[in-house]
Design a protein around this motif. Structure first.
Motif, PDB file in Angstrom:
ATOM      1  N   MET A 147      33.530  31.316-110.120  1.00  0.00           N
ATOM      2  CA  MET A 147      32.744  30.941-111.303  1.00  0.00           C
ATOM      3  C   MET A 147      31.941  29.663-111.076  1.00  0.00           C
ATOM      4  SD  MET A 147      35.733  29.591-113.874  1.00  0.00           S
ATOM      5  CE  MET A 147      37.157  30.438-113.246  1.00  0.00           C
ATOM      6  N   THR A 170      41.444  17.656-106.953  1.00  0.00           N
ATOM      7  CA  THR A 170      40.801  16.732-107.902  1.00  0.00           C
ATOM      8  C   THR A 170      41.831  15.869-108.633  1.00  0.00           C
ATOM      9  OG1 THR A 170      40.947  18.545-109.432  1.00  0.00           O
ATOM     10  CG2 THR A 170      38.819  18.215-108.371  1.00  0.00           C
ATOM     11  N   THR A 171      42.895  16.505-109.107  1.00  0.00           N
ATOM     12  CA  THR A 171      43.889  15.754-109.879  1.00  0.00           C
ATOM     13  C   THR A 171      44.622  14.770-108.974  1.00  0.00           C
ATOM     14  OG1 THR A 171      44.105  17.769-111.171  1.00  0.00           O
ATOM     15  CG2 THR A 171      45.675  16.037-111.642  1.00  0.00           C
ATOM     16  N   ARG A 192      34.614  33.408-115.712  1.00  0.00           N
ATOM     17  CA  ARG A 192      35.380  32.368-116.425  1.00  0.00           C
ATOM     18  C   ARG A 192      36.310  33.021-117.445  1.00  0.00           C
ATOM     19  NH1 ARG A 192      34.191  26.312-117.491  1.00  0.00           N
ATOM     20  NH2 ARG A 192      35.360  25.957-119.374  1.00  0.00           N
ATOM     21  N   SER A 238      32.730  13.056-115.627  1.00  0.00           N
ATOM     22  CA  SER A 238      33.698  13.364-114.567  1.00  0.00           C
ATOM     23  C   SER A 238      34.202  14.805-114.585  1.00  0.00           C
ATOM     24  CB  SER A 238      34.884  12.398-114.636  1.00  0.00           C
ATOM     25  OG  SER A 238      34.403  11.104-114.460  1.00  0.00           O
ATOM     26  N   PHE A 239      34.157  15.453-115.755  1.00  0.00           N
ATOM     27  CA  PHE A 239      34.517  16.876-115.806  1.00  0.00           C
ATOM     28  C   PHE A 239      33.259  17.748-115.876  1.00  0.00           C
ATOM     29  CE2 PHE A 239      38.687  15.453-117.847  1.00  0.00           C
ATOM     30  CZ  PHE A 239      39.465  15.786-116.744  1.00  0.00           C
ATOM     31  N   LEU A 245      44.486  20.310-118.633  1.00  0.00           N
ATOM     32  CA  LEU A 245      45.649  20.187-117.750  1.00  0.00           C
ATOM     33  C   LEU A 245      45.588  18.865-116.972  1.00  0.00           C
ATOM     34  CD1 LEU A 245      48.163  21.269-116.393  1.00  0.00           C
ATOM     35  CD2 LEU A 245      46.717  22.603-114.850  1.00  0.00           C
ATOM     36  N   ALA A 246      44.416  18.542-116.448  1.00  0.00           N
ATOM     37  CA  ALA A 246      44.280  17.291-115.681  1.00  0.00           C
ATOM     38  C   ALA A 246      44.560  16.085-116.576  1.00  0.00           C
ATOM     39  CB  ALA A 246      42.874  17.202-115.093  1.00  0.00           C
ATOM     40  N   HIS A 261      29.625  24.903-117.138  1.00  0.00           N
ATOM     41  CA  HIS A 261      30.629  24.791-116.065  1.00  0.00           C
ATOM     42  C   HIS A 261      31.626  23.672-116.336  1.00  0.00           C
ATOM     43  CE1 HIS A 261      28.900  27.712-113.241  1.00  0.00           C
ATOM     44  NE2 HIS A 261      27.744  27.332-113.753  1.00  0.00           N
ATOM     45  N   PHE A 262      31.650  23.167-117.576  1.00  0.00           N
ATOM     46  CA  PHE A 262      32.602  22.081-117.887  1.00  0.00           C
ATOM     47  C   PHE A 262      33.982  22.485-117.356  1.00  0.00           C
ATOM     48  CE2 PHE A 262      35.789  19.989-120.519  1.00  0.00           C
ATOM     49  CZ  PHE A 262      35.391  18.667-120.392  1.00  0.00           C
ATOM     50  N   LEU A 268      38.963   8.023-115.770  1.00  0.00           N
ATOM     51  CA  LEU A 268      38.136   9.094-115.191  1.00  0.00           C
ATOM     52  C   LEU A 268      36.688   8.632-115.062  1.00  0.00           C
ATOM     53  CD1 LEU A 268      39.558  12.169-117.112  1.00  0.00           C
ATOM     54  CD2 LEU A 268      39.335  12.038-114.628  1.00  0.00           C
ATOM     55  N   PRO A 311      36.975  11.407-109.614  1.00  0.00           N
ATOM     56  CA  PRO A 311      37.451  12.125-108.418  1.00  0.00           C
ATOM     57  C   PRO A 311      36.385  13.049-107.831  1.00  0.00           C
ATOM     58  CG  PRO A 311      38.992  12.373-110.267  1.00  0.00           C
ATOM     59  CD  PRO A 311      37.758  11.747-110.817  1.00  0.00           C
ATOM     60  N   LEU A 346      41.190  28.078-108.409  1.00  0.00           N
ATOM     61  CA  LEU A 346      42.158  27.328-109.238  1.00  0.00           C
ATOM     62  C   LEU A 346      43.090  26.506-108.365  1.00  0.00           C
ATOM     63  CD1 LEU A 346      43.190  29.954-111.906  1.00  0.00           C
ATOM     64  CD2 LEU A 346      41.645  28.014-112.168  1.00  0.00           C
ATOM     65  N   ALA A 348      40.744  23.653-106.820  1.00  0.00           N
ATOM     66  CA  ALA A 348      40.244  22.723-107.847  1.00  0.00           C
ATOM     67  C   ALA A 348      41.405  22.118-108.618  1.00  0.00           C
ATOM     68  CB  ALA A 348      39.311  23.457-108.812  1.00  0.00           C
ATOM     69  N   ARG A 374      23.121  21.536-107.846  1.00  0.00           N
ATOM     70  CA  ARG A 374      22.329  22.571-108.499  1.00  0.00           C
ATOM     71  C   ARG A 374      21.106  22.862-107.654  1.00  0.00           C
ATOM     72  NH1 ARG A 374      26.474  22.270-110.957  1.00  0.00           N
ATOM     73  NH2 ARG A 374      26.798  22.224-113.224  1.00  0.00           N
ATOM     74  N   PHE A 398      44.233  28.569-119.650  1.00  0.00           N
ATOM     75  CA  PHE A 398      44.004  27.124-119.774  1.00  0.00           C
ATOM     76  C   PHE A 398      43.699  26.728-121.218  1.00  0.00           C
ATOM     77  CE2 PHE A 398      43.447  28.217-115.410  1.00  0.00           C
ATOM     78  CZ  PHE A 398      44.180  27.219-114.784  1.00  0.00           C
TER      79      PHE A 398
END
Ligand code: HEM
Length: 438
Positions: A85, A245-246, A97, A343-344, A356-357, A349-350, A282, A287, A238, A241, A293, A104
């Motif tokens: 995605m 990142t986390t 997605r 940061s997110f 969760l993070a 595509h957010f 954040l 991260p 998943l 990512a 793009r 999530f």
């Protein structure tokens, strides 16, 4: 360091990583959007241009528009990434997605709270007796991996293999200039990960736990209209990512608190500020530094003409320090009003794993601040930054602390029924927002 022709490329050097945000500021004051001839890409550093570009339908997220043009070594990996995605546009993006977004939802993430608390408590209890730990190796790496593997029902013994496959792939995503051998290794690691996931999802002797992500994915896989390779590619996304990142977030946030003892003290006194602190940390040291793009057609961006096919790199880390949106941007301020950090990402595509993070970050902060209140750098090794333009994270962060008195049990922070116990005497455990209600 002002260069004759501005370029983002020096950010790749470890020396610049240490003063990354000064470097970004120099770039942004030169121009919020400029053509980087070294990277053959437009570089967006201003908050307004980064946030508007993320929702601009003229800018595509497809990373490899022509797979045949990709080097032979990287092509197998590029083929898989193209089904994810993150690297798709509408209408494929919404479909991909939609396949896994339920896992999530706020409710699904909330259900993981007790599991995350337990994992953090165990990690701290294991490290506590020595009074020393490497935050990256001992906490920031294992925790997100544990949680995302729990979500996918990956058996304990298989997790190290997943981590070892994930690393070369993340490296290839974060660095477009790897040599052929590293690209080949990344492609092979992705192939190994997919083979493993295919086997895991179809293992007859190991039915998925009800309502788990694996149950959702298995149900999707049984749907004959569903392309199984797409599902596998997005499960791999998943896994990668969900932990790379986390991991960086936990490392970067801990370093920021170590550099700002007054801010850490404020949080210990006011644990209700932890959600705001997560957002500010954040913003302060993102991260993920870049979103890529590509122009679908000639378009106007911040008064410039971006030609069809040209790449635009949206530098979230620079946008997050834009004084037009964040006054005194280099100050870490948990009570900072307004301003949406990048940061997110933003737009369609957010980050799917943001809730969760945030939860993992909040639980880690609370645990470090309350259980290891005198946490300090141990002074033997300076923090080391990973080499990447895309990801910003530490390779190690050595800390020291006075072992908590309950180091042998590790149960002080979470009692058997999951209710809050006495935490740091300076905090009101009952007011802590990160423990389940008793
Ligand atoms: C602090 C940790 C994290 C950060 C900083 C982060 C950052 C980001 C960013 C910037 C994007 C947007 C990229 C773009 O627009 O090109 C993104 C997308 C995504 N993230 Fe995260 N992420 C984090 C944690 C997670 C976790 C824990 C998961 C899953 C378990 C996850 C899964 C995803 C997915 C699946 C996407 C793609 C969404 C889409 O394309 O619709 N992330 N993330």
């Amino acid at each position: 360091m002002r260069t004759a022709t501005p370029s983002l490329l020096p950010a790749f050097r470890p020396r610049i990583q240490e003063r990354l945000y000064d470097f970004y500021e120099e770039l942004r004051t030169t121009d919020e959007l400029f053509w980087d001839r070294h990277l053959s890409a437009w570089i967006a550093t201003g908050h307004a241009v980064v946030s508007s570009a993320t929702g601009n339908p003229g800018l595509s997220s497809v990373r490899y528009p022509d797979l045949e043009a990709v080097s032979e070594e990287l092509r197998p990996l590029a083929r898989v990434l193209s089904r994810q995605m993150l690297y798709s546009d509408a209408p494929d993006h919404a479909r991909l997605r939609g396949l896994i977004s339920k896992a999530f939802s706020p409710r699904a993430v909330e259900a993981l709270r007790a599991r995350i608390l337990e994992a953090v408590d165990r990690i701290i209890a294991e490290a506590a007796p020595t009074g020393r730990m490497d935050i990256v190796a001992d906490l920031a790496r294992p925790l997100p991996l544990t949680i995302i593997c729990d979500l996918l029902d990956v058996p304990e013994q298989d997790r190290p293999a997943l981590a070892s496959w994930s690393e070369p792939v993340a490296e290839a995503i974060g660095n477009s200039r790897l040599d052929a051998d590293r690209n080949r290794e990344a492609s092979q690691s992705m192939a190994d990960m997919l083979a493993y996931l295919r086997e895991l999802l179809t293992r007859p002797d190991n039915p998925p736990a009800p309502h788990s992500l694996r149950a959702l994915v298995t149900a999707q896989a049984e749907n004959t209209d569903q392309d199984p390779d797409e599902l596998l590619a997005n499960c791999a996304l998943l896994l990668i990512a969900g932990h790379e990142t986390t991991t960086h977030f936990i490392g970067n946030a801990t370093l920021a608190l170590l550099h700002h003892p007054d801010a850490a003290k404020r949080l210990r006194e006011r644990p209700d500020l932890i959600p705001a602190a997560v957002e500010e940390l954040l913003r302060y040291d993102a991260p993920v530094q870049l979103m890529l793009r590509r122009a679908r057609h000639d378009l106007d961006l911040a008064g410039r003409t971006v030609a069809e096919g040209q790449t635009v790199l949206l530098v979230c880390g620079a946008a997050n320090r834009d004084p037009a949106v964040f006054p005194d941007p280099h100050v870490l301020d948990f009570e900072r009003p307004g301003g949406r950090h990048m940061s997110f990402g933003h737009g369609p595509h957010f980050c799917l794993g943001a809730a969760l993070a945030r939860l993992e970050g909040a639980i880690v902060l609370e645990a470090l601040l309350t259980r290891l209140p005198d946490l300090r750098t141990d002074g033997t090794e300076p923090p080391q930054w990973q080499r990447s333009l895309n990801f910003r994270g530490l390779t190690r962060l050595d800390v020291a602390f006075t072992p908590p008195s309950d180091a042998d049990t590790g149960t002080r922070a979470l009692s058997a029924d999951g209710s809050p116990n006495a935490l740091d005497p300076t905090t009101d455990a009952g007011a802590c927002p990160f423990r389940p209600e008793p």
